[in-house]
Motif scaffolding. Structure first.
Motif, PDB file in Angstrom:
ATOM      1  N   MET A   1       0.848  -1.174   0.000  1.00  0.00           N
ATOM      2  CA  MET A   1       0.000   0.000   0.000  1.00  0.00           C
ATOM      3  C   MET A   1       0.896   1.241   0.000  1.00  0.00           C
ATOM      4  SD  MET A   1      -2.911   1.214   2.768  1.00  0.00           S
ATOM      5  CE  MET A   1      -3.405  -0.443   3.034  1.00  0.00           C
ATOM      6  N   TYR A   2       0.508   2.205  -0.800  1.00  0.00           N
ATOM      7  CA  TYR A   2       1.262   3.448  -0.890  1.00  0.00           C
ATOM      8  C   TYR A   2       1.025   4.309   0.341  1.00  0.00           C
ATOM      9  CZ  TYR A   2       1.976   2.178  -5.741  1.00  0.00           C
ATOM     10  OH  TYR A   2       2.330   1.525  -6.878  1.00  0.00           O
ATOM     11  N   PHE A   3       2.007   5.154   0.634  1.00  0.00           N
ATOM     12  CA  PHE A   3       1.943   6.038   1.799  1.00  0.00           C
ATOM     13  C   PHE A   3       0.712   6.948   1.741  1.00  0.00           C
ATOM     14  CE2 PHE A   3       3.256   9.931   4.067  1.00  0.00           C
ATOM     15  CZ  PHE A   3       3.386   9.377   5.337  1.00  0.00           C
ATOM     16  N   GLY A   4       0.416   7.491   0.558  1.00  0.00           N
ATOM     17  CA  GLY A   4      -0.740   8.366   0.386  1.00  0.00           C
ATOM     18  C   GLY A   4      -2.043   7.661   0.729  1.00  0.00           C
ATOM     19  N   GLU A   5      -2.159   6.397   0.341  1.00  0.00           N
ATOM     20  CA  GLU A   5      -3.362   5.618   0.656  1.00  0.00           C
ATOM     21  C   GLU A   5      -3.484   5.407   2.165  1.00  0.00           C
ATOM     22  OE1 GLU A   5      -3.971   2.001  -1.666  1.00  0.00           O
ATOM     23  OE2 GLU A   5      -2.667   2.881  -3.202  1.00  0.00           O
ATOM     24  N   GLN A   6      -2.366   5.172   2.822  1.00  0.00           N
ATOM     25  CA  GLN A   6      -2.381   4.993   4.278  1.00  0.00           C
ATOM     26  C   GLN A   6      -2.842   6.263   4.987  1.00  0.00           C
ATOM     27  OE1 GLN A   6       1.697   3.779   4.810  1.00  0.00           O
ATOM     28  NE2 GLN A   6       1.131   1.608   4.951  1.00  0.00           N
ATOM     29  N   ILE A   7      -2.350   7.407   4.537  1.00  0.00           N
ATOM     30  CA  ILE A   7      -2.756   8.685   5.122  1.00  0.00           C
ATOM     31  C   ILE A   7      -4.255   8.891   4.922  1.00  0.00           C
ATOM     32  CG2 ILE A   7      -2.528  11.208   4.927  1.00  0.00           C
ATOM     33  CD1 ILE A   7      -0.144   9.976   6.279  1.00  0.00           C
ATOM     34  N   LYS A   8      -4.745   8.613   3.714  1.00  0.00           N
ATOM     35  CA  LYS A   8      -6.169   8.773   3.427  1.00  0.00           C
ATOM     36  C   LYS A   8      -7.010   7.871   4.323  1.00  0.00           C
ATOM     37  CE  LYS A   8      -9.623   8.570  -0.174  1.00  0.00           C
ATOM     38  NZ  LYS A   8      -9.971   8.192  -1.520  1.00  0.00           N
ATOM     39  N   ARG A   9      -6.620   6.631   4.477  1.00  0.00           N
ATOM     40  CA  ARG A   9      -7.367   5.691   5.333  1.00  0.00           C
ATOM     41  C   ARG A   9      -7.340   6.131   6.797  1.00  0.00           C
ATOM     42  NH1 ARG A   9      -6.281  -0.404   3.011  1.00  0.00           N
ATOM     43  NH2 ARG A   9      -7.195   0.015   0.967  1.00  0.00           N
ATOM     44  N   LEU A  10      -6.190   6.613   7.247  1.00  0.00           N
ATOM     45  CA  LEU A  10      -6.079   7.103   8.620  1.00  0.00           C
ATOM     46  C   LEU A  10      -6.997   8.303   8.833  1.00  0.00           C
ATOM     47  CD1 LEU A  10      -4.735   7.052  11.404  1.00  0.00           C
ATOM     48  CD2 LEU A  10      -2.911   8.466  10.448  1.00  0.00           C
ATOM     49  N   ASN A  11      -6.995   9.237   7.885  1.00  0.00           N
ATOM     50  CA  ASN A  11      -7.856  10.409   7.973  1.00  0.00           C
ATOM     51  C   ASN A  11      -9.332  10.001   8.000  1.00  0.00           C
ATOM     52  OD1 ASN A  11      -8.350  13.253   7.997  1.00  0.00           O
ATOM     53  ND2 ASN A  11      -8.975  13.080   5.860  1.00  0.00           N
ATOM     54  N   GLU A  12      -9.716   9.061   7.168  1.00  0.00           N
ATOM     55  CA  GLU A  12     -11.099   8.579   7.145  1.00  0.00           C
ATOM     56  C   GLU A  12     -11.475   7.903   8.463  1.00  0.00           C
ATOM     57  OE1 GLU A  12     -11.067   6.109   3.647  1.00  0.00           O
ATOM     58  OE2 GLU A  12     -11.378   7.829   2.301  1.00  0.00           O
ATOM     59  N   ALA A  13     -10.553   7.141   9.033  1.00  0.00           N
ATOM     60  CA  ALA A  13     -10.818   6.472  10.313  1.00  0.00           C
ATOM     61  C   ALA A  13     -10.982   7.486  11.441  1.00  0.00           C
ATOM     62  CB  ALA A  13      -9.685   5.495  10.640  1.00  0.00           C
ATOM     63  N   ILE A  14     -10.156   8.515  11.440  1.00  0.00           N
ATOM     64  CA  ILE A  14     -10.260   9.562  12.469  1.00  0.00           C
ATOM     65  C   ILE A  14     -11.591  10.293  12.339  1.00  0.00           C
ATOM     66  CG2 ILE A  14      -9.321  11.798  13.200  1.00  0.00           C
ATOM     67  CD1 ILE A  14      -6.521  10.606  12.518  1.00  0.00           C
ATOM     68  N   ALA A  15     -11.962  10.649  11.111  1.00  0.00           N
ATOM     69  CA  ALA A  15     -13.235  11.350  10.892  1.00  0.00           C
ATOM     70  C   ALA A  15     -14.414  10.483  11.303  1.00  0.00           C
ATOM     71  CB  ALA A  15     -13.362  11.770   9.434  1.00  0.00           C
ATOM     72  N   LYS A  16     -14.363   9.192  10.986  1.00  0.00           N
ATOM     73  CA  LYS A  16     -15.448   8.273  11.352  1.00  0.00           C
ATOM     74  C   LYS A  16     -15.576   8.178  12.873  1.00  0.00           C
ATOM     75  CE  LYS A  16     -17.153   3.599  10.631  1.00  0.00           C
ATOM     76  NZ  LYS A  16     -16.913   2.300  10.002  1.00  0.00           N
ATOM     77  N   GLN A  17     -14.452   8.041  13.562  1.00  0.00           N
ATOM     78  CA  GLN A  17     -14.480   7.959  15.026  1.00  0.00           C
ATOM     79  C   GLN A  17     -14.982   9.263  15.633  1.00  0.00           C
ATOM     80  OE1 GLN A  17     -13.891   5.211  17.017  1.00  0.00           O
ATOM     81  NE2 GLN A  17     -14.753   6.552  18.574  1.00  0.00           N
ATOM     82  N   ALA A  18     -14.534  10.382  15.090  1.00  0.00           N
ATOM     83  CA  ALA A  18     -14.986  11.684  15.590  1.00  0.00           C
ATOM     84  C   ALA A  18     -16.487  11.836  15.395  1.00  0.00           C
ATOM     85  CB  ALA A  18     -14.234  12.811  14.888  1.00  0.00           C
ATOM     86  N   ASN A  19     -17.001  11.435  14.233  1.00  0.00           N
ATOM     87  CA  ASN A  19     -18.447  11.509  13.997  1.00  0.00           C
ATOM     88  C   ASN A  19     -19.206  10.638  14.984  1.00  0.00           C
ATOM     89  OD1 ASN A  19     -18.657  13.390  11.885  1.00  0.00           O
ATOM     90  ND2 ASN A  19     -18.144  11.845  10.369  1.00  0.00           N
ATOM     91  N   ASN A  20     -18.689   9.455  15.270  1.00  0.00           N
ATOM     92  CA  ASN A  20     -19.333   8.569  16.248  1.00  0.00           C
ATOM     93  C   ASN A  20     -19.320   9.195  17.640  1.00  0.00           C
ATOM     94  OD1 ASN A  20     -19.967   6.572  14.383  1.00  0.00           O
ATOM     95  ND2 ASN A  20     -18.079   5.441  14.740  1.00  0.00           N
ATOM     96  N   ASP A  21     -18.202   9.801  18.019  1.00  0.00           N
ATOM     97  CA  ASP A  21     -18.081  10.431  19.331  1.00  0.00           C
ATOM     98  C   ASP A  21     -19.024  11.619  19.483  1.00  0.00           C
ATOM     99  OD1 ASP A  21     -16.136   8.584  19.991  1.00  0.00           O
ATOM    100  OD2 ASP A  21     -14.465   9.983  19.721  1.00  0.00           O
ATOM    101  N   MET A  22     -19.316  12.298  18.392  1.00  0.00           N
ATOM    102  CA  MET A  22     -20.139  13.511  18.442  1.00  0.00           C
ATOM    103  C   MET A  22     -21.614  13.259  18.127  1.00  0.00           C
ATOM    104  SD  MET A  22     -17.663  16.379  16.827  1.00  0.00           S
ATOM    105  CE  MET A  22     -16.513  15.435  15.874  1.00  0.00           C
ATOM    106  N   ARG A  23     -21.978  12.012  17.942  1.00  0.00           N
ATOM    107  CA  ARG A  23     -23.349  11.679  17.580  1.00  0.00           C
ATOM    108  C   ARG A  23     -24.353  12.223  18.593  1.00  0.00           C
ATOM    109  NH1 ARG A  23     -23.183   6.157  16.213  1.00  0.00           N
ATOM    110  NH2 ARG A  23     -22.621   6.859  14.154  1.00  0.00           N
ATOM    111  N   ASP A  24     -24.045  12.147  19.879  1.00  0.00           N
ATOM    112  CA  ASP A  24     -24.961  12.631  20.915  1.00  0.00           C
ATOM    113  C   ASP A  24     -25.194  14.128  20.812  1.00  0.00           C
ATOM    114  OD1 ASP A  24     -25.193  10.081  21.921  1.00  0.00           O
ATOM    115  OD2 ASP A  24     -23.717  10.386  23.509  1.00  0.00           O
TER     116      ASP A  24
END
Length: 108
Positions: A1-24
């Protein structure tokens, strides 16, 4: 996997977790970023154009986020008398309160 793809996946995971945390709070991660940006500005006011540049997002995306935040009562939009073409937003009292409670809750 390319470095750029890893950064993109990490960013998506952080955003997903943040959205879950802020759901309330009924606020999404991008919406919360706008609330924090407004809170850190000296006068608490920003034009949509300024936010477009700060977040590197398109005008329709920023406008949509602003409309949803205004509907939730967290920001208010207005135009200045000297420049009626530019739309500005600022935090409401409720928006300031939500941002402060988020900061306190995120430190635990």
């Amino acid at each position: 996997m390319y470095f750029g793809e890893q950064i993109k996946r990490l960013n998506e995971a952080i955003a997903k977790q943040a959205n879950n945390d802020m759901r309330d709070m009924a606020v999404t991660y991008p919406q919360m970023l706008i609330l924090f940006k407004l809170a850190e500005l000296e006068d608490g006011i920003a034009s949509l154009k300024t936010l477009e540049k700060a977040f590197k997002l398109s005008q329709p995306t920023i406008a949509g986020l602003a409309v949803r935040l205004e509907y939730k009562g967290l920001i208010e939009s207005f135009k200045k008398a000297e420049d009626k073409r530019t739309k500005y937003i600022r935090l409401t009292d409720e928006g300031r309160s939500d941002r402060k409670s988020t900061r306190l809750n995120s430190s635990h």
